[in-house]
Write a protein that holds these residues in place. Structure first.
Motif, PDB file in Angstrom:
ATOM      1  N   ARG A 107      -8.472   1.986   6.811  1.00 58.08           N
ATOM      2  CA  ARG A 107      -9.873   2.365   7.005  1.00 58.08           C
ATOM      3  C   ARG A 107     -10.786   1.161   6.784  1.00 58.08           C
ATOM      4  O   ARG A 107     -11.889   1.266   6.225  1.00 58.08           O
ATOM      5  CB  ARG A 107     -10.285   3.514   6.071  1.00 58.08           C
ATOM      6  CG  ARG A 107      -9.292   4.666   5.992  1.00 58.08           C
ATOM      7  CD  ARG A 107      -9.140   5.396   7.293  1.00 58.08           C
ATOM      8  NE  ARG A 107     -10.318   6.169   7.639  1.00 58.08           N
ATOM      9  CZ  ARG A 107     -10.529   6.714   8.826  1.00 58.08           C
ATOM     10  NH1 ARG A 107      -9.649   6.531   9.801  1.00 58.08           N
ATOM     11  NH2 ARG A 107     -11.610   7.420   9.059  1.00 58.08           N
ATOM     12  N   ASP A 116       5.804  -0.043   3.302  1.00 62.56           N
ATOM     13  CA  ASP A 116       4.363  -0.083   3.492  1.00 62.56           C
ATOM     14  C   ASP A 116       3.759  -1.396   2.977  1.00 62.56           C
ATOM     15  O   ASP A 116       3.026  -1.433   1.986  1.00 62.56           O
ATOM     16  CB  ASP A 116       3.689   1.113   2.814  1.00 62.56           C
ATOM     17  CG  ASP A 116       4.092   2.426   3.457  1.00 62.56           C
ATOM     18  OD1 ASP A 116       4.510   2.398   4.620  1.00 62.56           O
ATOM     19  OD2 ASP A 116       3.977   3.471   2.791  1.00 62.56           O
ATOM     20  N   TYR A 119       0.803  -1.218   0.000  1.00 65.08           N
ATOM     21  CA  TYR A 119       0.000   0.000   0.000  1.00 65.08           C
ATOM     22  C   TYR A 119       0.838   1.272   0.000  1.00 65.08           C
ATOM     23  O   TYR A 119       0.372   2.346   0.377  1.00 65.08           O
ATOM     24  CB  TYR A 119      -0.959  -0.001   1.192  1.00 65.08           C
ATOM     25  CG  TYR A 119      -0.288  -0.060   2.557  1.00 65.08           C
ATOM     26  CD1 TYR A 119      -0.092   1.097   3.310  1.00 65.08           C
ATOM     27  CD2 TYR A 119       0.157  -1.262   3.090  1.00 65.08           C
ATOM     28  CE1 TYR A 119       0.521   1.051   4.560  1.00 65.08           C
ATOM     29  CE2 TYR A 119       0.764  -1.321   4.332  1.00 65.08           C
ATOM     30  CZ  TYR A 119       0.943  -0.167   5.062  1.00 65.08           C
ATOM     31  OH  TYR A 119       1.549  -0.215   6.290  1.00 65.08           O
ATOM     32  N   SER A 120       2.073   1.193  -0.450  1.00 69.39           N
ATOM     33  CA  SER A 120       2.956   2.358  -0.483  1.00 69.39           C
ATOM     34  C   SER A 120       2.399   3.442  -1.409  1.00 69.39           C
ATOM     35  O   SER A 120       2.081   3.167  -2.569  1.00 69.39           O
ATOM     36  CB  SER A 120       4.344   1.950  -0.969  1.00 69.39           C
ATOM     37  OG  SER A 120       5.106   3.093  -1.307  1.00 69.39           O
ATOM     38  N   TYR A 169      -8.888  -1.243  -0.154  1.00 71.23           N
ATOM     39  CA  TYR A 169      -8.333  -1.964   0.985  1.00 71.23           C
ATOM     40  C   TYR A 169      -9.360  -3.002   1.435  1.00 71.23           C
ATOM     41  O   TYR A 169     -10.521  -2.957   1.018  1.00 71.23           O
ATOM     42  CB  TYR A 169      -8.046  -0.996   2.136  1.00 71.23           C
ATOM     43  CG  TYR A 169      -6.846  -0.105   1.939  1.00 71.23           C
ATOM     44  CD1 TYR A 169      -5.597  -0.495   2.400  1.00 71.23           C
ATOM     45  CD2 TYR A 169      -6.967   1.133   1.306  1.00 71.23           C
ATOM     46  CE1 TYR A 169      -4.481   0.326   2.242  1.00 71.23           C
ATOM     47  CE2 TYR A 169      -5.859   1.957   1.138  1.00 71.23           C
ATOM     48  CZ  TYR A 169      -4.620   1.551   1.611  1.00 71.23           C
ATOM     49  OH  TYR A 169      -3.523   2.354   1.447  1.00 71.23           O
ATOM     50  N   ASN A 184      -6.565   3.666  10.818  1.00 76.98           N
ATOM     51  CA  ASN A 184      -6.179   4.984  10.320  1.00 76.98           C
ATOM     52  C   ASN A 184      -5.729   5.005   8.869  1.00 76.98           C
ATOM     53  O   ASN A 184      -5.915   6.025   8.183  1.00 76.98           O
ATOM     54  CB  ASN A 184      -5.067   5.568  11.194  1.00 76.98           C
ATOM     55  CG  ASN A 184      -5.487   5.745  12.632  1.00 76.98           C
ATOM     56  OD1 ASN A 184      -6.669   5.943  12.927  1.00 76.98           O
ATOM     57  ND2 ASN A 184      -4.542   5.676  13.552  1.00 76.98           N
ATOM     58  N   THR A 185      -5.126   3.920   8.387  1.00 76.36           N
ATOM     59  CA  THR A 185      -4.608   3.891   7.011  1.00 76.36           C
ATOM     60  C   THR A 185      -5.482   3.061   6.090  1.00 76.36           C
ATOM     61  O   THR A 185      -5.931   3.536   5.057  1.00 76.36           O
ATOM     62  CB  THR A 185      -3.165   3.347   6.994  1.00 76.36           C
ATOM     63  OG1 THR A 185      -2.341   4.167   7.817  1.00 76.36           O
ATOM     64  CG2 THR A 185      -2.613   3.350   5.566  1.00 76.36           C
ATOM     65  N   LEU A 189      -3.177   0.669  12.383  1.00 74.61           N
ATOM     66  CA  LEU A 189      -2.970   0.723  10.935  1.00 74.61           C
ATOM     67  C   LEU A 189      -4.280   0.485  10.187  1.00 74.61           C
ATOM     68  O   LEU A 189      -4.624   1.231   9.256  1.00 74.61           O
ATOM     69  CB  LEU A 189      -1.947  -0.334  10.520  1.00 74.61           C
ATOM     70  CG  LEU A 189      -1.741  -0.516   9.013  1.00 74.61           C
ATOM     71  CD1 LEU A 189      -1.055   0.698   8.403  1.00 74.61           C
ATOM     72  CD2 LEU A 189      -0.926  -1.778   8.728  1.00 74.61           C
TER      73      LEU A 189
END
Length: 243
Positions: free
Chosen positions: A137, A79, A70-71, A108, A134-135, A131
């Motif tokens: 979701r 990532d 997911y970079s 995601y 916040n990233t 993670l």
């Protein structure tokens, strides 16, 4: 003269800088093997049951112990995380070597399940939870310990994970999957909205065999009953075929 030399120097430096080439999105998963046989069996069980239940669906992807890249810079070296089990909805059902976010329209997972162990529990409860909140979701996050049977789930509400309240059986509802998750015979399983256990393919085949056996016995009993009645009618000089 000095300006010309400076321009030439900058040109030479630019020529020396290698061209930045993003790696292909067809990246292999780079996850370590699962810790124990029980962890492996649990992951396979979650995957197998959902695939069997949704065998006619083509709009989802489920995987276990697979890298998610997911970079934002589309780099393989940064990532990357590999949930024990995850499900992505609204995507094409096909074989993948990994889940590459930038090649999947930024999608995601909708649901993530981590299988706890002594070495990963702290990370799963804290680092990964943060993670996924916040990233990623990710709307729903669950974890399960196959040894202590600790089981918890969280919904993403207003950007924060809130605990899922269990029903009277201790099962947790997954809105994303439209199923309950709960512990059955010390393993995490799916249950329908009516509370019925979602079977494995083997369990389904066994139940089908049992139903067929019951139907065969019933048919045999009916045939024997009809034969006894026919024999009785013949004893009374009545032809059963004329009735």
């Amino acid at each position: 003269m000095m300006i010309t030399q400076a321009v030439e120097s900058q040109t030479n430096i630019a020529e020396d800088i290698p061209e930045i080439i993003f790696p292909p999105s067809d990246l292999y998963s780079d996850e370590p093997p699962v810790e124990t046989e029980l962890h492996l069996r649990q992951i396979i069980l979650l995957f197998q049951c959902l695939e069997w239940l949704w065998k006619k669906r083509t709009d989802f992807y489920a995987a276990g112990n697979l890298s998610i890249y997911y970079s934002p810079h589309q780099k393989k070296s940064e990532d990357v995380r590999g949930p024990d089990f995850f499900v992505v909805l609204g995507t094409e059902k096909k074989i993948r070597k990994s889940w590459v976010v930038w090649d999947e329209n930024g999608q995601y997972p909708n649901v993530i399940v981590e299988i706890l162990s002594p070495t990963t529990a702290k990370t799963d409860r804290e680092t990964k939870k943060e993670l996924y909140q916040n990233t990623f979701r990710t709307p729903e996050y669950f974890w399960f310990d196959p040894y202590s049977l600790e089981f918890a789930g969280f919904y993403l509400i207003h950007g924060k994970y809130q605990p899922v309240e269990p029903n009277e059986k201790g099962h947790l509802w997954s809105e994303e999957l439209g199923l309950f998750l709960g512990v059955h015979q010390d393993l995490l399983r799916y249950f329908t909205s009516d509370g019925n256990l979602v079977p494995t393919p083997e369990e389904s085949a066994e139940m089908a065999d049992q139903r067929a056996e019951i139907e065969a016995k019933r048919a045999k009993m009916e045939a024997e009953k009809s034969q006894r009645l026919a024999d009785k009618l013949r004893e009374l000089n009545i032809d059963p075929d004329t009735i």
